[in-house]
Design a protein around this motif. Structure first.
Motif: not given
Lengths: 110, 115
Positions: B42-43, B45, B35, A101, B37, B91, B106-108, B33, A86, B4
């Motif tokens: 893509g993730p 925000f 997010y 993206g 997905q 996420l 990032f976490g899982p 943060y 990504y 995380v």
């Protein structure tokens, strides 16, 4: 508005071949660009960022402001490079949010 | 050290129900943060916190979504009256803003399924 485009949903190469994952962005200000990678059954992790100007796992990426691109390159792909990649953008001096993206799934065949 | 963490890893709920998703950031990270997905994307925000306050919540899709971080550490994302379109992987990430490196870790993720 900030936008990141990864034109290839899937990319398949053979081991030892060069690989290039394309990333184009749209942003009127000064961006920070990143590549994140997600290996199978693992969490999303940072691969590299343009500010660092370093090579990680043989990958490099150069920010081209004229072409608004940040393509990821590796001269000789390895099977362990198979993953989702990504591209992401952050506005310098603005919000810390990342704009991603849609990702490119890279498969490196033996 | 511990990364995380997010709980639960999977959540299945029925349309109209209320859900809470939890995120434990890396110890000492000041920013957190969220997010979302969706499949094939893509993730995206949602919101981020600097300390206890929401520094940018521009990604929350509507007023059914709310997030808190009351003590500047753990955060909870709350979704009211869930809809099938809320199904996604949520996420969480954390970072140490102001440090030499402000990488988001990032976490899982929590996979939310709304039936």
């Amino acid at each position: 508005a900030q936008r990141v485009t990864q034109p290839e949903k899937l990319l398949s190469v053979f081991k030892g071949a060069p690989v290039e994952l394309k990333c184009n962005y749209s942003y009127s200000g000064s961006p920070e660009l990143f590549w994140y990678v997600q290996y199978s059954r693992q969490r999303l992790q940072l691969l590299l960022r343009h500010i660092s100007r370093e090579s990680i796992k043989g990958f490099t990426a150069d920010l081209n402001k004229g072409e608004t691109s940040f393509h990821l390159k590796k001269p000789f792909a390895q099977e362990e490079d198979s993953a989702m990649y990504y591209c992401a953008l952050k506005a310098q001096g603005g919000s810390e949010k990342l704009v991603f993206g849609k990702g490119t799934k890279l498969t490196v065949n033996p | 050290g511990a990364g995380v963490s997010q709980t639960p890893s999977n959540k299945v709920t029925e349309k109209g129900k209320y859900v809470e998703l939890r995120c434990d950031p890396i110890s000492g990270h000041t920013a957190l943060y969220w997010y979302r997905q969706s499949l094939g994307q893509g993730p995206e925000f949602l919101i981020y916190f600097q300390g206890t306050g929401a520094a940018d919540d521009s990604g929350l899709p509507n007023d059914r979504f709310f997030a808190v971080r009351p003590e500047g550490s753990v955060s909870t994302l709350k979704i009211q009256r869930t809809e099938r379109g809320d199904s996604a992987v949520y996420l969480c990430a954390s970072s140490s803003l102001g440090a030499i490196t402000d990488t988001q870790y990032f976490g899982p993720g929590t996979r939310l399924t709304v039936l």
